[in-house]
Design an enzyme around this catalytic site. Structure first.
Site, mmCIF file in Angstrom:
data_model
loop_
_atom_site.group_PDB
_atom_site.id
_atom_site.type_symbol
_atom_site.label_atom_id
_atom_site.label_comp_id
_atom_site.label_asym_id
_atom_site.label_seq_id
_atom_site.Cartn_x
_atom_site.Cartn_y
_atom_site.Cartn_z
ATOM 1 N N LYS A 112 0.835 -1.197 0.000
ATOM 2 C CA LYS A 112 0.000 0.000 0.000
ATOM 3 C C LYS A 112 0.869 1.247 0.000
ATOM 4 C CE LYS A 112 -0.414 -0.198 5.014
ATOM 5 N NZ LYS A 112 -1.283 -0.338 6.178
ATOM 6 N N ARG A 113 2.094 1.054 0.410
ATOM 7 C CA ARG A 113 3.023 2.165 0.473
ATOM 8 C C ARG A 113 3.374 2.645 -0.946
ATOM 9 N NH1 ARG A 113 4.514 4.967 4.710
ATOM 10 N NH2 ARG A 113 6.546 5.979 4.635
#
Length: 353
Positions: A112-113
């Site tokens: 998700k980063r």
RNA sequence: GCCCCCAUCGUCUAGAGGCCCAGGACGCGGCCCUUUCAAGGCCAAAACACGAGUUCGAAUCUCGUUGGGGGUACCA
């Protein structure tokens, strides 16, 4: 002496200096590490808190965890954990290191980063929650995910969680990292959308429409849903409007000639005649339902000597203003007889003028 | 750098020595159906990374190479 100097201290796990450690993994099999390259990992930090390594083993022991299932990125720390279990003299649980999910382009693991992007540069969701919000059904997401790194067998692609559970076994997991194929998720979603009870689909669609600012007439939506069902890929106001926006518009202003004649190769007079004839045919129907509408309109097209394709595209233009819609016979009752006749008359007038 | 894992169509996968000149699914292309778009039906193209072994025989076993992924924290 360190303490006397007030220097912080940590507690580490002393590892053997040489030899080979062999650990067992339910998916990866036997994995070997040389003690020589393994470090003395910190167990208690200077602040007194345990590291994950210590916490994992202690917690899982007292919680009587039988299986530790985590992604392969943890495989490197398995020797430390293994050593810890042995140091405590506790029974070692079954470890299973599952492959990671790779980005759709196969480059790097999903995170998700650093969210992956599609060909248009749009961010591809990573969190399950975001998939739900994007209009994917939980049952489709499950099925799709289950077929990554695992498969049902018998060449069966579509199955329920219950069926999967009955067949699932850790040893059946493919250790190869897998890239997410969003196209296939879309296909699954369509499959599951088509399997839904129409009213259930309507119920699920409603919040998506409302959150996009559309006022939902439940009766209309329920009647429309069966037509949407084979066409939708996701639950989204955008897709619904692409097919049936003309049913949600506040008003229906007169359409310009180029819209009315879109896709029509004949002359304007012919088009006008067709629209007027259609109006007359519809006006005379005993009941304004799909079956009667179809019979009447097909007869009209034949009487005019027009191909269904050109006749109906003229009607579609005049009645909806859209190039793509669900089948006309089904949508006309939703527009309503009076409004349908009004639109046809208005279009005919535009063409005459 | 060092350590670990992985390697079949574009993608997800079946395949645990002969059943495989490799099967299924998505996607792609074509055809059919058809009032548009879908859905549905049919057909096609498309892969065992490479090199050595082992074996009568290898996608399946071994080694190497290459490629990919992960880990190398007083983060998880």
């Amino acid at each position: 002496m360190f303490e006397a100097e007030g220097r912080p201290k940590v507690i580490r796990l002393k590892m053997p200096l040489e030899g080979e450690m062999i650990v067992q993994d339910a998916i990866q099999g036997e994995v070997r590490f040389d003690y020589g390259v393994l470090q003395d990992m910190v167990l208690l930090k200077a602040d007194g808190f345990p590291t994950y390594h210590l916490a994992h083993v202690v917690d899982d022991h007292f919680m009587e965890i039988s299986h530790v299932i985590r992604a392969v990125e943890w495989l490197s720390s398995l020797p430390v954990h293994w050593q810890l279990w042995q140091a405590f003299g506790w029974a070692i649980p079954t470890y299973a290191h599952v492959p990671v999910m790779l980005n759709p382009n196969g480059k790097g693991k999903m995170s998700k980063r650093n969210p992956p992007r599609d060909a248009h540069g749009n961010i591809i969701p990573v969190l399950v929650h975001d998939y739900i919000a994007s209009g994917y059904l939980p049952e489709a997401a499950f099925n799709f995910l289950a077929n990554n790194s695992w498969n049902f067998g018998d060449d069966q692609e579509v199955y329920t969680p219950q069926e999967a559970v009955a067949r699932f076994d850790l040893s059946g997991i493919n250790p190869t990292n897998a890239a997410l194929q969003i196209d296939k998720l879309d296909w699954y979603n369509g499959v599951y959308i088509r399997q839904l009870e129409p009213l259930d689909l309507a119920r699920r669609l409603r919040p998506f429409l409302e959150s996009s600012g559309y006022e939902v007439n439940v009766e209309l939506l329920s009647a429309l849903t069966p037509m949407l069902q084979p066409r939708l890929k996701r639950l989204s106001a955008e897709e619904v409007m692409a097919y049936a926006g003309f049913l949600f518009a506040e008003d229906f202003p007169p359409l310009p000639r180029e819209v009315l004649l879109r896709g029509f190769k004949g002359d304007t007079a012919t088009a006008g005649t067709a629209l007027r004839s259609a109006g007359e045919a519809l006006a005379g129907l005993a009941a304004f339902d799909a079956a009667q509408i179809e019979r009447a309109l097909r007869a009209t097209a034949e009487a005019l000597g027009m191909k269904p394709k050109e006749f109906f595209s003229l009607l579609r233009n005049a009645l909806t203003g859209q190039e793509v819609t669900p089948p006309l016979f089904d949508t006309l009752p939703l527009i309503g007889r009076d409004e349908s006749l009004r639109r046809l008359a208005e279009a005919a007038a535009t063409l005459a003028g």
